[in-house]
Every structure is written in structure tokens, then in C-alpha cells.
Design a protein around this motif. Structure first.
Motif, short mmCIF file in Angstrom:
data_model
loop_
_atom_site.label_atom_id
_atom_site.label_comp_id
_atom_site.label_asym_id
_atom_site.label_seq_id
_atom_site.Cartn_x
_atom_site.Cartn_y
_atom_site.Cartn_z
N CYS A 26 0.84 -1.18 0.00
CA CYS A 26 0.00 0.00 0.00
C CYS A 26 0.89 1.24 0.00
CB CYS A 26 -0.88 -0.03 1.25
SG CYS A 26 -1.92 1.41 1.49
N ASN A 27 0.44 2.27 -0.68
CA ASN A 27 1.22 3.51 -0.77
C ASN A 27 0.29 4.71 -0.65
OD1 ASN A 27 2.00 5.80 -2.92
ND2 ASN A 27 3.85 5.01 -1.97
N VAL A 28 0.76 5.70 0.10
CA VAL A 28 0.01 6.96 0.22
C VAL A 28 0.97 8.12 -0.05
CG1 VAL A 28 -1.22 8.49 1.76
CG2 VAL A 28 -1.68 6.05 1.83
N ALA A 29 0.59 8.98 -0.97
CA ALA A 29 1.32 10.21 -1.22
C ALA A 29 0.62 11.31 -0.43
CB ALA A 29 1.34 10.53 -2.71
N HIS A 30 1.24 11.72 0.67
CA HIS A 30 0.60 12.61 1.64
C HIS A 30 1.49 13.82 1.86
CE1 HIS A 30 -2.03 13.78 4.88
NE2 HIS A 30 -1.05 13.74 5.75
N GLY A 31 1.01 14.97 1.42
CA GLY A 31 1.84 16.15 1.52
C GLY A 31 3.05 16.00 0.61
N TYR A 32 4.23 16.18 1.16
CA TYR A 32 5.46 16.01 0.40
C TYR A 32 6.12 14.66 0.65
CZ TYR A 32 4.94 21.02 -0.35
OH TYR A 32 4.47 22.25 -0.69
N SER A 33 5.40 13.77 1.28
CA SER A 33 5.99 12.49 1.66
C SER A 33 5.24 11.32 1.03
CB SER A 33 5.96 12.34 3.19
OG SER A 33 6.69 13.37 3.81
N MET A 34 5.97 10.22 0.91
CA MET A 34 5.40 8.96 0.46
C MET A 34 5.50 7.97 1.61
SD MET A 34 4.67 9.03 -2.96
CE MET A 34 5.14 7.52 -3.79
N TYR A 35 4.43 7.25 1.83
CA TYR A 35 4.41 6.27 2.90
C TYR A 35 4.08 4.89 2.32
CZ TYR A 35 4.25 10.41 5.84
OH TYR A 35 4.54 11.61 6.44
N TRP A 36 4.68 3.88 2.95
CA TRP A 36 4.50 2.50 2.48
C TRP A 36 4.05 1.61 3.62
CZ3 TRP A 36 5.04 1.35 -2.62
CH2 TRP A 36 5.72 2.28 -3.43
N GLY A 37 3.21 0.65 3.28
CA GLY A 37 2.87 -0.39 4.22
C GLY A 37 3.96 -1.44 4.26
N GLN A 38 3.75 -2.45 5.11
CA GLN A 38 4.76 -3.49 5.30
C GLN A 38 4.70 -4.56 4.21
OE1 GLN A 38 1.89 -3.41 6.85
NE2 GLN A 38 1.11 -5.50 6.86
N GLY A 39 3.61 -4.56 3.46
CA GLY A 39 3.46 -5.54 2.38
C GLY A 39 2.64 -6.74 2.80
N THR A 40 1.92 -7.29 1.85
CA THR A 40 1.16 -8.51 2.08
C THR A 40 1.37 -9.44 0.89
OG1 THR A 40 -1.03 -9.42 2.65
CG2 THR A 40 -1.00 -7.58 1.10
N GLN A 41 1.63 -10.70 1.19
CA GLN A 41 1.96 -11.67 0.14
C GLN A 41 0.69 -12.17 -0.55
OE1 GLN A 41 5.13 -12.97 -0.91
NE2 GLN A 41 3.87 -13.84 -2.54
N VAL A 42 0.73 -12.15 -1.85
CA VAL A 42 -0.32 -12.76 -2.68
C VAL A 42 0.34 -13.84 -3.53
CG1 VAL A 42 -1.96 -12.42 -4.56
CG2 VAL A 42 -1.79 -10.72 -2.73
N THR A 43 -0.13 -15.05 -3.39
CA THR A 43 0.40 -16.17 -4.15
C THR A 43 -0.72 -16.83 -4.94
OG1 THR A 43 2.10 -16.58 -2.47
CG2 THR A 43 1.67 -18.35 -4.06
#
Length: 115
Positions: free
Chosen positions: A95-112
Motif C-alpha cells: 500500500c502507498n500513500v502520497a501525503h503532503g510532500y511524503s510517500m508512505y509505504w505499508g509493510q506488504g502482504t503476500q499474494v500467491t
């Protein structure tokens, strides 16, 4: 402090469906672009889909017609509905959020996706 928590990944057979969720906290994200990226083993991270604050969506060609991104601003949550899954969709989804001047990322989730 902005935090993104993904859920909904797992193992599914080809042709199946999964729904990913990403709950954001630490701010209000109604004016932010929210999206999903993925990274397969040995490959670079790539954009899957993004949704603007106004609801406009953009998809990678490889997922058009199969994946749907949506958001619920009241819940600060972005979703990715994945259908007709293929083995080549196997990856860690971020997951990614572009918030203000920053980018934030989640920890990730595996899809197989098994064939």
C-alpha cells in the motif's frame, strides 16, 4: 506518525479472487493519492493501481479489467479487489500513500496464485 496496515493477502488458485485492504492512520488522507504496488521475486516494484482524492483511477495494463481500486475516506482505507488472478500476479503487494510532500509505504502482504 503515519502508519499503513495491509490485510487480505493469501494463497489462491488461478482464476480466483482476493480483496486487499489498507488502513491508514496518523492523519487525514482524503486529499491524498492512495495506491497499490507490487514486487515479485527478482523484479522491481511496480505500480498496480492508484486512486486520486477525487476518485480518478489508474491501472497497470497487466491488471486492467481484472483489478479494481477503491477508497473509503471516512475509514482512511484503500482497497484492491483482484479477480481472475493469474500466477504472474504472485508478488508482495504494498500500500502507498502520497501525503503532503511524503510517500508512505505499508509493510506488504503476500499474494500467491497457484496454477
Amino acid at each position: 506518525q503515519v502508519q499503513l496496515v495491509e490485510s487480505g493477502g493469501g494463497l489462491v488458485q488461478a482464476g480466483g479472487s482476493l480483496r486487499l485492504s489498507c488502513a491508514a492512520s496518523g492523519s487525514t488522507f482524503s486529499n491524498s493519492v492512495m495506491g497499490w504496488y507490487r514486487q515479485a521475486p527478482g523484479k522491481q516494484r511496480e505500480l498496480v493501481a492508484v486512486v486520486s482524492s477525487g476518485g480518478s483511477t489508474t491501472y497497470a495494463d497487466s491488471v486492467k479489467g481484472r483489478f479494481t481500486i477503491s477508497r473509503d475516506n471516512a475509514k482512511n482505507t484503500v482497497y484492491l479487489q483482484m479477480t481472475s488472478l493469474k500466477p504472474e500476479d504472485t508478488a508482495v503487494y504494498y500500500c502507498n500513500v502520497a501525503h503532503g510532500y511524503s510517500m508512505y509505504w505499508g509493510q506488504g502482504t503476500q499474494v500467491t496464485v497457484s496454477s
